[in-house]
Design an enzyme around this catalytic site. Structure first.
Site, PDB file in Angstrom:
ATOM      1  N   GLU A 288       4.054  -2.986   4.953  1.00 52.40           N
ATOM      2  CA  GLU A 288       3.174  -4.145   4.885  1.00 52.40           C
ATOM      3  C   GLU A 288       3.704  -5.301   5.741  1.00 52.40           C
ATOM      4  OE1 GLU A 288       0.605  -4.382   0.989  1.00 52.40           O
ATOM      5  OE2 GLU A 288       2.074  -5.979   0.949  1.00 52.40           O
ATOM      6  N   HIS A 309      12.640  21.880   0.595  1.00 58.41           N
ATOM      7  CA  HIS A 309      11.900  23.125   0.396  1.00 58.41           C
ATOM      8  C   HIS A 309      10.404  22.935   0.600  1.00 58.41           C
ATOM      9  CE1 HIS A 309      15.512  25.131  -1.205  1.00 58.41           C
ATOM     10  NE2 HIS A 309      15.854  23.871  -1.431  1.00 58.41           N
ATOM     11  N   LYS A 423     -10.705  -3.939   0.237  1.00 55.88           N
ATOM     12  CA  LYS A 423     -11.147  -4.718  -0.928  1.00 55.88           C
ATOM     13  C   LYS A 423     -12.590  -5.168  -0.746  1.00 55.88           C
ATOM     14  CE  LYS A 423      -6.689  -6.735  -2.130  1.00 55.88           C
ATOM     15  NZ  LYS A 423      -5.922  -7.965  -2.171  1.00 55.88           N
TER      16      LYS A 423
HETATM   17  O1  PA5 Z   1       3.266  -7.902  -0.956  1.00 59.05           O
HETATM   18  C1  PA5 Z   1       2.157  -8.299  -1.292  1.00 59.05           C
HETATM   19  O2  PA5 Z   1       1.814  -9.461  -1.080  1.00 59.05           O
HETATM   20  C2  PA5 Z   1       1.168  -7.416  -1.998  1.00 59.05           C
HETATM   21  O3  PA5 Z   1       1.631  -6.124  -2.139  1.00 59.05           O
HETATM   22  C3  PA5 Z   1       0.880  -7.935  -3.390  1.00 59.05           C
HETATM   23  O4  PA5 Z   1       2.075  -7.992  -4.109  1.00 59.05           O
HETATM   24  C4  PA5 Z   1      -0.110  -7.046  -4.125  1.00 59.05           C
HETATM   25  O5  PA5 Z   1      -1.290  -6.931  -3.373  1.00 59.05           O
HETATM   26  C5  PA5 Z   1      -0.445  -7.647  -5.481  1.00 59.05           C
HETATM   27  O6  PA5 Z   1      -0.904  -8.953  -5.340  1.00 59.05           O
HETATM   28  P1  PA5 Z   1      -0.948  -9.943  -6.540  1.00 59.05           P
HETATM   29  O7  PA5 Z   1       0.427 -10.165  -7.029  1.00 59.05           O
HETATM   30  O8  PA5 Z   1      -1.562 -11.175  -5.976  1.00 59.05           O
HETATM   31  O9  PA5 Z   1      -1.817  -9.322  -7.605  1.00 59.05           O
END
Ligand code: PA5
Length: 447
Positions: A288, A309, A423
């Protein structure tokens, strides 16, 4: 300074020229300066750099108060969250817990289970089967307070609690971890009078394991969060060194040099099933943070020796776009040797008296040599053993290296614009008001 986390990149040297390595170190130093100078892209999200040393003592005290209270009254805690609001806690608790404690004999706190990280009907239904039989509590974690998966799970669990315990008692059994002022979860928590913990504005989800996001579930499970923070603080000191001895800088430099040379996929390898979720946390952190602007190493993971394996063939002999980062634990926390057998029908008496961990280490060495021979460069990251201190150090090490590495790539490590597309489509397809036009377009399409 004694190194808790060591990075050995000898087994990448056949694949890189001295010039490539030197250039990567030069670029890593520049990226390190950008990170430490706090003037790069996304620098408003660098609060995690200060967390280990500046973690608010009063927050630790409040976390301990909740965990002391629930230790006496609660048998099971559902931790609701996804992505960065889930994986750090899951990784820590998996790493520190007994593999097979079916009857909870080794639990120092209530049993921790997770929800809100999927949209599976079976998952939530079966979870409630279990919650119905035990004294339960919930921690709901969302920085934005608007993420669909945890919000759906929380809606269901909140109703379940209110039906089972009544609204007033439920409010004592629910803790929210969220933004100080924004988002639906903050509003709901304030209305219902839940105990709350704050996720700092300047710390993004995947860098939040050392905030209450990770610390509260880990403390509830009965583990030592002060030690986790102490390990991270030690690593913060080690990785603040502007030198080619800094393990975070070495890791960032070498993985980028390999990427530049055509190795587009990094496989995180562990030889300890307790570390499987550390790999999941690592994948989110790097995927990310770096996978944007059509750039970035693709982070993958395998659990060896099991996956030798299943995935071993491809890694040894498939397309040569891979490199491996092997996480090796120097010392096992338990000892078990292979016994002698008079009949020796399996022919394994040559292993008699050897520790299982020695076999694991030889599997690791043999595999690393085979993979290097097959054209897969290897970075080796070692930690002394699995405990809270070393895990804290490991988390901080990978976070720091990630910041450096993403700046080397030229991207903003702290945003995630690509996560929004699915989303929007999902909301449109589910009929969310305001998404009508998009829904029409999507329904015309078939995949
Ligand atoms: O690293 C990030 O920003 C994302 O992975 C969020 O942690 C994830 O989408 C969850 O978001 P939130 O904590 O707003 O529910």
């Amino acid at each position: 300074m004694e190194k808790i986390i060591k990075v050995d990149f000898n087994a990448t040297r056949h694949f890189l020229t001295t010039g490539q390595i030197e250039q990567a170190f030069g670029n890593a130093l520049k990226a390190f300066d950008t990170l430490e100078g706090r003037d790069g892209k996304g620098s408003e999200f660098l609060g995690w750099l200060d967390l280990p040393s500046e973690s608010d003592k009063s927050v630790i005290g409040e976390i301990e108060l909740v965990s002391e209270r629930w230790k006496k009254e609660i048998e099971i805690v559902v931790v609701i969250g996804i992505g960065g609001s889930y994986l750090g806690a899951k990784a820590s608790i998996e790493a520190l817990s007994h593999h097979f404690d079916l009857y909870g004999k080794t639990f120092k706190g209530p049993k921790i289970v997770f929800a809100g990280q999927n949209l599976s009907e079976e998952y939530l239904s079966e979870l409630m089967d279990v919650l119905g039989e035990r004294s339960a509590a919930a921690v709901v974690i969302s920085k934005s307070g608007t993420t669909t998966e945890p919000a759906v799970a929380f809606r269901i669990i909140k109703k379940f609690f209110e039906d089972k315990y009544g609204r007033k008692e439920s409010a004592k059994r629910i803790v929210a971890v969220t933004d100080s002022s924004k988002g639906a979860l903050r509003k709901l928590a304030d209305n219902e009078g839940y105990t709350t913990f704050i996720i700092p504005d300047d710390v993004g989800g995947r860098f939040s394991v050392l905030t209450p996001v990770g610390l509260l579930p880990v403390a509830l499970a009965g583990y030592d969060i002060k030690s986790l923070l102490a390990g991270a603080a030690e690593m913060a000191k080690i990785t603040s060194e502007r030198s080619e001895n800094n393990p975070a800088l070495i890791y960032a430099a070498i993985r980028n040099a390999l990427y530049e040379s055509g190795k587009k996929v990094e496989i995180f390898v562990n030889y300890n099933p307790k570390l499987q979720y550390v790999a999941e946390w690592w994948k989110q952190l790097y995927g990310e943070s770096e996978g944007k602007e059509k750039k970035g190493i693709f982070p993958a993971s395998v659990n060896f020796t099991s996956d030798l394996h299943s995935m071993g063939q491809y890694i040894q002999d498939g397309e040569r776009i891979l490199f491996e980062t092997v996480l090796s634990v120097e010392k096992a926390n338990r000892s078990l040797s292979i016994s002698n057998d008079i009949q020796n029908l399996d022919g394994l008496n040559f292993l008699s008296g050897k520790a299982i961990d020695e076999c694991n280490k030889m599997a690791e060495l043999g595999t690393r040599i085979a993979h290097v021979d097959g054209g897969v460069p290897n970075i080796r990251v070692t930690m002394p053993s699995i405990n809270e201190f070393n895990l804290g150090a490991l988390f901080f090490f990978f976070e720091k290296a990630c910041g450096i590495s993403a700046y080397m790539l030229g991207v903003n490590p702290f945003d995630q614009p690509g996560v929004e597309d699915y989303k929007k489509n999902m909301f449109a397809l589910l009929g969310r008001p305001g998404f009508e036009e998009q829904a029409k377009e999507l329904r015309k399409r078939s995949l």
